[in-house]
Scaffold this motif. Structure first.
Motif: not given
Length: 244
Positions: A12-20, A108-118, A130-132, A179-184
Motif C-alpha cells: 500500500r501507499d505509505v504516504a496515504a496510510f493512516t493507523d487505525a 499491517v495485519h488484517t486481524g489484531l495480534r497479541f505478541v510477547r517478545m522475548m 508510524l504512530s507513537p 497490535i490492533p487490526r490495521g496498525v503499522s
C-alpha cells in the motif's frame, strides 16, 4: 482490507496510510542472563525443529502448513484454530538483521495480534510504528520503562517523509505488545537470541472475512514498502536508559 486476499506481497501507499489506532506496549519482566538464554533457546528450538520436520512443513488434515517463513524470521503455528475456537498461536525465531543485512518492512495485519517478545543476552528487538506507542506503567509492578525514540521511515518514496516511532526491547526481558487490526508495526532483532509468542485472536474470522484460501501469515499482511531495507536502517540503536 486486502485487494487480493491471497497476495503474499501486497503493498500500500505509505504516504496515504493512516493507523487505525496505536500499539500498546507492556514491559513484563527482566531475567538473569542464563535463565533468559535457556527460555529463549527452548522456544527457538521448537521453531527450528518444525522447520526440519516433514510433518510440520506439509499440509495437515485441515490443510494447514504449520512451519512458515516471514520477513522477521521462521514461524511455527503451535496451536491451530478449530471449529468453535477461531484463534491460533505462532512462535517466531527471529533473524539477526546484522547477519543478513536486511530489515523487515513496515506492515499491517488484517486481524489484531497479541505478541510477547522475548530476548536473551546481547540481543535487542527494535519495534517500530508510524504512530507513537502507548506504554503501560503500573508503579511498583512494571519492571522498567523501555527506551523510545523517533527517526524518519527509511524506505518511504522519494519526496515523502513519515516519522517512525521506535521502542527498544532490552536484553533478557519479556515485553508484550497489543497490535490492533490495521496498525503499522515492524520488528527487527539485533542479536542472536530473540523469539516472539504471538496470539492471533481472530484467525479464522479474518480468513473468512478476507476470503483467503488458507492460514498464511504473508497472506494476512499488507506491506507499506516495496523492498526490504538494509540493516543500517534498523540495527543501529541510539543509547538508551541504563540497562536498556
Amino acid at each position: 482490507m486486502k485487494v487480493d486476499a491471497d497476495a503474499e506481497n501486497e503493498v500500500r501507499d505509505v504516504a496515504a496510510f493512516t493507523d487505525a489506532a496505536r500499539c500498546v506496549v507492556t514491559p513484563v519482566l527482566r531475567l538473569p542472563e542464563d535463565v533468559a538464554l535457556a527460555v529463549v533457546g527452548a522456544f527457538a528450538r521448537v521453531v527450528r525443529d518444525a522447520k526440519a520436520s516433514a510433518a510440520a512443513t506439509a499440509p495437515d488434515g485441515e490443510g494447514i502448513v504449520r512451519s512458515q517463513t516471514f520477513e522477521e524470521g521462521d514461524v511455527y503455528m503451535l496451536e491451530a484454530p478449530f471449529d468453535g475456537f477461531f484463534a491460533d498461536r505462532y512462535l517466531m525465531d527471529f533473524y539477526n538483521v546484522r547477519e543478513r543485512d536486511l530489515c523487515s518492512r513496515m506492515h499491517v495485519h488484517t486481524g489484531l495480534r497479541f505478541v510477547r517478545m522475548m530476548t536473551g543476552p546481547d540481543t535487542r528487538i527494535r519495534v517500530s510504528s508510524l504512530s507513537p506507542f502507548d506504554v503501560t506503567h503500573v508503579e511498583g509492578v512494571t519492571p522498567f520503562v523501555p527506551h523510545t525514540f523517533e527517526d524518519d521511515l527509511p524506505d518511504a518514496p522519494a519526496g515523502v517523509r513519515r516519522t517512525r516511532h521506535n521502542l527498544v526491547v532490552p536484553p533478557c526481558s519479556f515485553v508484550d505488545v497489543q497490535i490492533p487490526r490495521g496498525v503499522s508495526h515492524q520488528f527487527n532483532a539485533v542479536g542472536e537470541h530473540a523469539v516472539i509468542d504471538s496470539v492471533h485472536p481472530e484467525e479464522s474470522i479474518e480468513t473468512f472475512r478476507e476470503r483467503m484460501s488458507g492460514y498464511r501469515m504473508m497472506a494476512q499482511t499488507v506491506f507499506l514498502a516495496e523492498e526490504l531495507p538494509p540493516a543500517a536502517t534498523c540495527a543501529d540503536l541510539p543509547p538508551g536508559r541504563p540497562g536498556a
